[in-house]
Design a protein around this motif. Structure first.
Motif, short mmCIF file in Angstrom:
data_model
loop_
_atom_site.label_atom_id
_atom_site.label_comp_id
_atom_site.label_asym_id
_atom_site.label_seq_id
_atom_site.Cartn_x
_atom_site.Cartn_y
_atom_site.Cartn_z
N LYS A 1 20.93 59.78 -16.02
CA LYS A 1 19.57 59.46 -16.45
C LYS A 1 18.90 58.44 -15.53
O LYS A 1 17.72 58.55 -15.24
N GLY A 2 19.63 57.45 -15.08
CA GLY A 2 19.07 56.44 -14.18
C GLY A 2 19.63 56.56 -12.78
O GLY A 2 19.70 55.58 -12.05
N GLY A 3 19.99 57.77 -12.38
CA GLY A 3 20.62 57.98 -11.08
C GLY A 3 19.66 57.81 -9.91
O GLY A 3 18.44 57.80 -10.06
N TRP A 4 20.25 57.70 -8.74
CA TRP A 4 19.47 57.45 -7.53
C TRP A 4 18.52 58.60 -7.21
O TRP A 4 17.40 58.38 -6.77
N LEU A 5 18.94 59.81 -7.43
CA LEU A 5 18.08 60.95 -7.14
C LEU A 5 16.84 60.96 -8.04
O LEU A 5 15.73 61.23 -7.59
N ARG A 6 17.06 60.65 -9.29
CA ARG A 6 15.94 60.62 -10.23
C ARG A 6 14.99 59.46 -9.92
O ARG A 6 13.77 59.61 -10.00
N VAL A 7 15.55 58.32 -9.54
CA VAL A 7 14.73 57.17 -9.18
C VAL A 7 13.89 57.49 -7.94
O VAL A 7 12.70 57.15 -7.88
#
Length: 110
Positions: free
Chosen positions: A23-29
């Protein structure tokens, strides 16, 4: 010993999953940061457009110069006792004369 190494490697992969795909992963960020950049650019364009419209509104409210300019260029209006002259180049068709000019008498004695 080999079993412990495989178990530790599997645990390492399980720990990495939320970091990259959670949910707070680098890809999503990174995706959210891209969306924020696009929104900032759009906001900057809208702010510039609003400033232009605001200055135009103030110009129309305060001065008569902008109103007169719009009347001349968009509606082909002229002032009273003013002579309208239009020069047509070679190869151009005869332009239509605005109704205000055709109906207005021309006083050449001035």
């Amino acid at each position: 010993m080999r079993l412990i190494t495989l178990a530790l490697a599997a645990l390492l992969l399980l720990i990495q999953y939320p970091l990259w795909l959670g949910k707070g992963g680098w890809l999503r960020v990174a995706d959210f940061e891209g969306q924020v950049d696009v929104a900032h650019k759009k906001n900057a364009e809208l702010i510039a457009r609003n400033a232009k419209l605001d200055s135009e509104v103030r110009d129309l409210k305060d001065g008569t110069g902008a109103v007169e300019e719009r009347a001349r260029y968009e509606l082909s209006m002229i002032k009273q006792n003013e002579i309208f002259i239009q020069i047509v180049g070679k190869g151009q068709a005869e332009p239509t004369v605005p109704a205000a000019v055709a109906a207005a008498p021309v006083d050449i004695a001035q």
